[in-house]
Design an enzyme around this catalytic site. Structure first.
Site, PDB file in Angstrom:
ATOM      1  N   LEU A   1       9.154  -7.174 -12.273  1.00  0.00           N
ATOM      2  CA  LEU A   1       9.060  -6.664 -13.646  1.00  0.00           C
ATOM      3  C   LEU A   1       7.961  -5.631 -13.768  1.00  0.00           C
ATOM      4  CD1 LEU A   1       9.323 -10.047 -15.574  1.00  0.00           C
ATOM      5  CD2 LEU A   1      11.077  -8.299 -15.366  1.00  0.00           C
ATOM      6  N   GLY A   2       6.948  -5.733 -12.921  1.00  0.00           N
ATOM      7  CA  GLY A   2       5.836  -4.786 -13.001  1.00  0.00           C
ATOM      8  C   GLY A   2       4.722  -5.241 -12.089  1.00  0.00           C
ATOM      9  N   ALA A   3       3.691  -4.412 -12.029  1.00  0.00           N
ATOM     10  CA  ALA A   3       2.539  -4.762 -11.198  1.00  0.00           C
ATOM     11  C   ALA A   3       1.280  -4.526 -12.001  1.00  0.00           C
ATOM     12  CB  ALA A   3       2.533  -3.929  -9.930  1.00  0.00           C
ATOM     13  N   GLY A   4       0.539  -5.585 -12.243  1.00  0.00           N
ATOM     14  CA  GLY A   4      -0.697  -5.450 -13.012  1.00  0.00           C
ATOM     15  C   GLY A   4      -1.892  -5.401 -12.093  1.00  0.00           C
ATOM     16  N   GLY A   5      -3.060  -5.450 -12.700  1.00  0.00           N
ATOM     17  CA  GLY A   5      -4.284  -5.368 -11.927  1.00  0.00           C
ATOM     18  C   GLY A   5      -4.496  -6.578 -11.020  1.00  0.00           C
TER      19      GLY A   5
ATOM     20  N   GLY B   1      -1.884  -8.536  -9.679  1.00  0.00           N
ATOM     21  CA  GLY B   1      -0.764  -8.844  -8.812  1.00  0.00           C
ATOM     22  C   GLY B   1       0.563  -8.519  -9.475  1.00  0.00           C
TER      23      GLY B   1
ATOM     24  N   VAL C   1       4.465  -8.997 -10.949  1.00  0.00           N
ATOM     25  CA  VAL C   1       5.127  -9.959 -11.828  1.00  0.00           C
ATOM     26  C   VAL C   1       6.626  -9.930 -11.570  1.00  0.00           C
ATOM     27  CG1 VAL C   1       5.449 -10.671 -14.217  1.00  0.00           C
ATOM     28  CG2 VAL C   1       3.387  -9.445 -13.566  1.00  0.00           C
TER      29      VAL C   1
ATOM     30  N   LYS D   1       3.752 -14.482 -12.137  1.00  0.00           N
ATOM     31  CA  LYS D   1       2.755 -13.535 -11.620  1.00  0.00           C
ATOM     32  C   LYS D   1       2.165 -14.063 -10.324  1.00  0.00           C
ATOM     33  CE  LYS D   1      -0.182 -11.232 -14.422  1.00  0.00           C
ATOM     34  NZ  LYS D   1      -0.294  -9.824 -14.097  1.00  0.00           N
TER      35      LYS D   1
ATOM     36  N   ASP E   1      -9.613  -6.119 -19.612  1.00  0.00           N
ATOM     37  CA  ASP E   1      -8.585  -5.182 -19.141  1.00  0.00           C
ATOM     38  C   ASP E   1      -7.532  -4.924 -20.220  1.00  0.00           C
ATOM     39  OD1 ASP E   1      -7.543  -3.444 -17.315  1.00  0.00           O
ATOM     40  OD2 ASP E   1      -6.478  -4.946 -16.147  1.00  0.00           O
TER      41      ASP E   1
END
Ligand SMILES: *[C@@H]1O[C@H](CO)[C@@H](O)[C@H](O)[C@H]1NC(C)=O
Ligand SMILES: *[C@@H]1O[C@H](CO)[C@@H](O)[C@H](O)[C@H]1NC(C)=O
Ligand SMILES: *[C@@H]1O[C@H](CO)[C@@H](O)[C@H](O)[C@H]1NC(C)=O
Ligand SMILES: *[C@@H]1O[C@H](CO)[C@@H](O)[C@H](O)[C@H]1NC(C)=O
Ligand SMILES: *[C@@H]1O[C@H](CO)[C@@H](O)[C@H](O)[C@H]1NC(C)=O
Ligand SMILES: *[C@@H]1O[C@H](CO)[C@@H](O)[C@H](O)[C@H]1NC(C)=O
Ligand SMILES: *[C@@H]1O[C@H](CO)[C@@H](O)[C@H](O)[C@H]1NC(C)=O
Ligand SMILES: *[C@@H]1O[C@H](CO)[C@@H](O)[C@H](O)[C@H]1NC(C)=O
Ligand SMILES: *[C@@H]1O[C@H](CO)[C@@H](O)[C@H](O)[C@H]1NC(C)=O
Ligand SMILES: *[C@@H]1O[C@H](CO)[C@@H](O)[C@H](O)[C@H]1NC(C)=O
Ligand SMILES: *[C@@H]1O[C@H](CO)[C@@H](O)[C@H](O)[C@H]1NC(C)=O
Length: 716
Positions: A489-493, A495, A497, A511, A609
């Site tokens: 679904l995405g990549a955050g700071g 790790g 998801v 996550k 963040d």
């Protein structure tokens, strides 16, 4: 009535020898604390002061503001010294009043100097009879730059073995021993190619700017964390004796001086900070210096920054050399050494090649690059931290002595420490065994007669889920739920998801955390804190997984994804559009979520963040803040992490205190929220720079437009 000729004459005389002017032949005495030359408003003074970097009472002639030295003449001297403006026009620092061999001189004899003056800006000038400056301290800086002072390629700041220069291409560089460049930062190649005379300037407001004849407007290179704050504040840029370049601010009334920006955010990355063979390390907050092992001793027991030396020199033990291994340590290598010392070899050849060659130390980076540094120069500068994957080796005379803890102070304290550690372990184990016995007894006693004993844990899990307490998943369950982490679904700071479907058919976001160094127990404690934080505008944590090195968090799924998808991709492209009502509600919802984190929940949480990527939207476009409480999971002592965050793409949202290594408070989130708010209104990234924004950051430009009352330009 016309003034009398006598009065007029007197007036002319007074203005010619203006109060600020220092005539030729004037002298300052180190022995007389009252002898000084001051600027018109007494803001700055040139006088002898005690050198703050030395414990002995050494006096230097310096220009000071609130006891802060911004310029110094020559080197330190003794209490009979004088600073004299000779009749020839030369300014000299002399060891005694009768001496003729200066310790330092401005070299301005016989070029027409007729007087000197210390200006209100802190600039001390030697001028000719028509008032033109022939020599100035601003043009001959020592280690400090103040507002209105310009620094160009012909100037150098120096402090001990370190120096600071601005390059022809506008890059700012910090050098060790005039050769090793350990900091080199500036404009990118498209911007710097045409510069002709780049000039660095610290604005009174605390912004470090670069100007050049080819640039329409000066470019902002760095912001002090208190920039544009009101008050009588002197801000100055200083190359400190520890090799870091910092912006300080000093309030006139309080007399305190604070760091507001530092060029090298990780002090251990400053080349040679711990001297030759010294290893830099962090205790809780400060960088400390030590030796690689017992094969070494400090050069100066009173000053660990002076480095270490081998107890037995290599020359005295031919054929008996061995490699001492240091885990989680690296030896720093920068340009121009870098070019000659880098090899692509594995860890054992990295050790062996050094042992047999003319090399004295090596580092196998182990960061995926396959690189090995072989240090052949006599000077090596080390850095030890649990977060560094590298393994390093130093050549020593065998036998290799143990190196239980790098940078340990002395053997005596270590033995004591070991004893204490043993005691603690024994006490803890005994207590734990006792507790287990008691608990086991109680458990058995309670459920002795219960027929449902076997089915209890499953029921309990169900209960947990319903009550909102976090469910513990196994790694296998999550692997199945996400079909092997297929749908990202995405990549955050922290790790990536993935989308997952849980056993009860609920859709969830899973996550996979990265860079979590904390143990199981702390992880569970943080999970408990996060999941006990419930609010309509916070993404709910459903469960977690902590197995081996796997750390995962399972969140409720947000149908509309994150806010950045709506703001920064054009509506035609994504088919998504936010009307003003939605935008208003999102801004309000986000603010409510953050307020709850800061003020209304039991353990207050600073998010650290806040950015559009971390604001999720449900099917009704209600905003929910995600990723809260995670900043605490990352090792707070990991200074490398901090460095990474400050260079990552989301710098635009970080409050200035992050960059200045100052304490982070809930105000930092408010700063980030302000940036998000601007983006919600404008649909543009706050740090975007374009011709339309006259090559300023969008946030800076928007503020200027706001002051002009030009709201339409901002809302786009
Ligand atoms: C010196 O102080 C006076 C009175 O406070 C002020 O008006 C003047 O602007 C100051 N001069 C400078 C150069 O700061
Ligand atoms: C400057 O230092 C001297 C002596 O150390 C001290 O007496 C004085 O109060 C200081 N002044 C300021 C403005 O800090
Ligand atoms: C200071 O310098 C004078 C003259 O050179 C010398 O006689 C004196 O001993 C020096 N004092 C100290 C403390 O070094
Ligand atoms: C003072 O210096 C300036 C600049 O160097 C020069 O133009 C001027 O003629 C000098 N004045 C005198 C009286 O020498
Ligand atoms: C740097 O500035 C000084 C004046 O501050 C000037 O004399 C000098 O020519 C400048 N250097 C270059 C390379 O432009
Ligand atoms: C600094 O460089 C000079 C020559 O470039 C060299 O002789 C000296 O040993 C170096 N200093 C240190 C501490 O390595
Ligand atoms: C100038 O600094 C940038 C980074 O800010 C770097 O990429 C570039 O290589 C530097 N230029 C030179 C010539 O070192
Ligand atoms: C260099 O910076 C300018 C303005 O900051 C930007 O427009 C440009 O895309 C950058 N170029 C590269 C190669 O990063
Ligand atoms: C640099 O100069 C060249 C030729 O004069 C010009 O085409 C280019 O646009 C300039 N670059 C910048 C960033 O001003
Ligand atoms: C860390 O080092 C600094 C400076 O050496 C010292 O003042 C401080 O007490 C040390 N802190 C701990 C927790 O050891
Ligand atoms: C270290 O400090 C002590 C006491 O301050 C002093 O006696 C000793 O001489 C110093 N040692 C060195 C090597 O400077």
């Amino acid at each position: 009535m016309t003034p009398s000729p006598l009065l007029l004459h007197l007036f002319l005389l007074i203005s010619a020898v203006s109060a600020a002017d220092i005539p030729l032949g004037s002298t300052l005495y180190a022995s007389d604390p009252n002898s000084k030359w001051s600027s018109p408003n007494d803001t700055f003074a040139l006088a002898f002061t005690a050198d703050p970097t030395s414990s002995a009472r050494i006096l230097v002639a310096a220009i000071t503001y609130n006891n802060i030295s911004i310029w110094q003449a020559g080197s330190s001297t003794n209490s009979s010294a004088v600073l004299r403006l000779l009749p020839s026009g030369d300014l000299q620092l002399l060891p005694t009043s009768s001496s003729t061999t200066p310790l330092w001189s401005s070299a301005t004899a016989n070029i027409g100097v007729s007087a000197a003056s210390l200006e209100e800006s802190g600039n001390f000038i030697l001028k000719n009879s028509s008032g033109a400056a022939l020599w100035s301290t601003f043009d001959h800086p020592t280690d400090t730059v103040v507002p209105t002072q310009n620094l160009n390629v012909s100037h150098t700041l120096s402090s001990g073995i370190y120096s600071f220069k601005i390059q022809k291409n506008g890059n700012l560089t910090l050098l060790w021993n005039s050769t090793i460049i350990y900091y080199n930062s500036g404009l990118n190649s498209t911007m710097n190619s045409n510069l002709t005379n780049p000039t660095l300037n610290l604005q009174g407001t605390g912004i470090l700017t670069l100007s050049d004849p080819t640039l329409a407007t000066p470019l902002d290179l760095a912001y002090s964390s208190d920039y544009a704050e009101e008050g009588v504040i002197l801000r100055f840029l200083k190359l400190d004796s520890d090799g870091n370049l910092r912006i300080y601010s000093s309030a006139k009334d309080s007399g305190t001086t604070n760091v507001r920006w530092a060029a090298v955010s990780d002090q251990c990355q400053v080349y040679g900070f711990c001297g030759n063979m010294g290893i830099c390390n962090y205790n809780d907050t400060y960088p400390v210096c030590g030796c690689p092992s017992e094969n070494f001793e400090l050069m100066d027991p009173n000053d660990s920054r002076k480095g270490c030396k081998r107890k037995v020199e290599l020359l005295d033990c031919p054929g008996r050399e061995a490699m001492l291994q240091l885990d989680h340590a690296m030896f720093l290598t920068y340009q121009p050494e870098l070019a000659s010392q880098v090899f692509f070899v594995g860890i054992s050849p990295c050790r062996l090649n050094c042992l047999v060659g003319p090399c004295i130390a090596s580092t196998s980076l182990a960061d995926g690059s396959g690189l090995c540094y072989l240090k052949t120069s006599e000077f090596v500068s080390g850095y030890h931290s649990p977060a560094i994957p590298s393994t390093s080796f130093v050549k020593v005379c065998s036998p290799v002595m143990p190196n239980p803890s790098v940078a340990s102070a002395s053997g005596g304290t270590r033995t004591r420490w070991r004893l204490t550690a043993w005691l603690v372990v024994v006490v803890v184990v005994v207590t734990l065994l006792g507790l287990v016995a008691v608990e086991g007894g109680l458990w058995l006693w309670c459920f002795r007669n219960s027929p449902k004993f076997g089915g209890l844990s499953a029921q309990y899990a169900l209960l947990e889920y319903a009550s909102g307490a976090p469910v513990q998943f196994s790694y296998k369950e999550l692997l199945k739920a996400t079909k092997g982490f297929k749908e990202k679904l995405g990549a955050g700071g922290f790790g990536a998801v993935y989308r997952g479907v849980l056993a009860n058919r609920a859709v969830a976001a899973v996550k996979q955390l990265e860079g979590i160094e904390q143990g199981e127990k702390q992880f569970r404690m943080e999970v408990a804190t996060i999941s006990s934080t419930h609010h309509l505008n916070l993404v709910r944590l459903i469960g977690f997984c902590s197995e081996g090195r796997h750390r995962l968090l399972v969140y409720e799924f947000m149908k509309n994804g994150s806010l950045d998808n709506f703001l920064f991709t054009s509506a035609e492209q994504s088919g998504k559009h936010l009307n003003w009502e939605h935008r208003y509600n999102i801004a309000l919802g986000t603010a409510r979520g953050i307020t709850y984190l800061h003020e209304e929940c039991r353990d207050c949480i600073v998010h650290c963040d806040i950015k559009p990527e971390n604001i999720l939207l449900d099917e009704n476009y209600h905003a929910k803040v995600s990723d809260f409480g995670l900043a605490k999971l990352v090792n707070p002592k990991d200074h490398r992490y901090r460095t990474l965050t400050s260079v990552r793409g989301t710098r635009g949202y970080l409050a200035p205190e992050w960059l200045a290594n100052l304490p982070i408070t809930s105000k930092s989130d408010v700063y980030s929220y302000g940036m998000v708010l601007l983006e919600i209104v404008s649909g543009r990234r706050n740090f975007e720079v374009s011709a339309e924004t006259t090559h300023k950051k969008f946030s800076v430009w928007a503020y200027e437009e706001l002051e002009k009352g030009n709201f339409e330009a901002i809302c786009g």
